[in-house]
Design a protein around this motif. Sequence first.
Motif, PDB file in Angstrom:
ATOM      1  N   TYR A  59       0.836  -1.206   0.000  1.00 11.41           N
ATOM      2  CA  TYR A  59       0.000   0.000   0.000  1.00 11.41           C
ATOM      3  C   TYR A  59       0.868   1.253   0.000  1.00 11.41           C
ATOM      4  O   TYR A  59       0.558   2.242  -0.683  1.00 11.41           O
ATOM      5  N   THR A  61       0.976   4.372  -2.843  1.00 12.58           N
ATOM      6  CA  THR A  61       0.822   5.811  -2.591  1.00 12.58           C
ATOM      7  C   THR A  61       1.938   6.633  -3.206  1.00 12.58           C
ATOM      8  O   THR A  61       1.757   7.828  -3.479  1.00 12.58           O
ATOM      9  N   HIS A  66      -0.790   2.148 -10.115  1.00 13.21           N
ATOM     10  CA  HIS A  66      -1.285   2.593  -8.811  1.00 13.21           C
ATOM     11  C   HIS A  66      -2.499   1.772  -8.369  1.00 13.21           C
ATOM     12  O   HIS A  66      -2.560   1.274  -7.239  1.00 13.21           O
ATOM     13  N   VAL A 125      -6.179  11.550  -1.406  1.00 14.78           N
ATOM     14  CA  VAL A 125      -4.822  11.716  -0.880  1.00 14.78           C
ATOM     15  C   VAL A 125      -4.829  11.694   0.646  1.00 14.78           C
ATOM     16  O   VAL A 125      -3.985  11.044   1.270  1.00 14.78           O
ATOM     17  N   GLY A 176      -5.441   8.243   1.889  1.00 13.84           N
ATOM     18  CA  GLY A 176      -4.286   7.396   1.596  1.00 13.84           C
ATOM     19  C   GLY A 176      -3.246   7.474   2.691  1.00 13.84           C
ATOM     20  O   GLY A 176      -2.760   6.446   3.188  1.00 13.84           O
ATOM     21  N   SER A 177      -2.883   8.697   3.102  1.00  9.45           N
ATOM     22  CA  SER A 177      -1.904   8.872   4.178  1.00  9.45           C
ATOM     23  C   SER A 177      -2.446   8.370   5.505  1.00  9.45           C
ATOM     24  O   SER A 177      -1.725   7.725   6.279  1.00  9.45           O
ATOM     25  N   LEU A 216       5.076  11.825   0.849  1.00  8.68           N
ATOM     26  CA  LEU A 216       3.832  12.308   0.246  1.00  8.68           C
ATOM     27  C   LEU A 216       3.601  13.787   0.531  1.00  8.68           C
ATOM     28  O   LEU A 216       2.994  14.501  -0.276  1.00  8.68           O
TER      29      LEU A 216
END
Length: 279
Positions: A71, A75, A95, A194, A197-198, A255
């Motif tokens: 994962y 990202t 992705h 986004v 995702g983090s 990121l």
Amino acid sequence: SLARRCHHRVTAMLDVPFVPFCTFLGTLGLLCVAMVGTWCQHWRGGFSLDGSSRTFNWHPVLMVLGMVVLYGAATLVYRIPNTWSGPKLPWKVLHGSLALGAFILTVLGLAAVFRFHNSYGTPNMYSLHSWMGLGTVLLFSCQVGIPTLDPPNPPASRVFHPHLLFLQWAAGFGAFLLPWAPAWLRALYKPIHVFFGSTILLLSAASCVSGINEKLFFSLKNGTMEYKLLPAEAVFANTLGLLILIFGVLVVAALARPSWKRPDSDSLDSRQVQDTLGR
């Protein structure tokens, strides 16, 4: 001033090129996978599919490989400078494929721990680790367990049938991969995609660390191997947990770094990057 010069020196020291940083991250991720596999093989008896504790051992390996390392790699795809020019579709497919692979490994990892618990009559979903872990998976995929094949009215804590409701994955697929997705939808969904995702990556790392700690407390109980005496297994697994946390933090830091973000397609920075790469 002295403070300004010190700031510039520190900034220069931290100005690591993306490729060496990404190589280090990849090495760290592989080390985490190797260490969790070694832990389960050397200290926890290896692997099996018979519903025993060796079936459980698939759980930490698949979760670290899927929800942390794979994962995390997904990202970072759009931080690769090569993705900043040329066709976007191959990178979008990469992705999405990495995210899908992480989801599949996660489902298998959850199935392993549910099978182990059910084989021994152990309740599911009672610990903080299980709440964090399943909550993280639900954020990622919104998958649910629906009792379709079990006897009538089984206890909810004893059932796990993953249905592929890839809402997080499918939303990203629909918004960014399909060519007919409108621009306003992409602009609306991108910051949400986004952010989660983090968030999911950090929650995954935290869930893995809490799971390692829980497993050590459950396993290291007899007089000469108590956790508080720090036997070799405890030192090894504690180190593994720290490395997983470091991996997650470094990925999120990558990121968040502005200079490694893909410029918007219509921005001046994007045109300058495309001109530079096209020379």
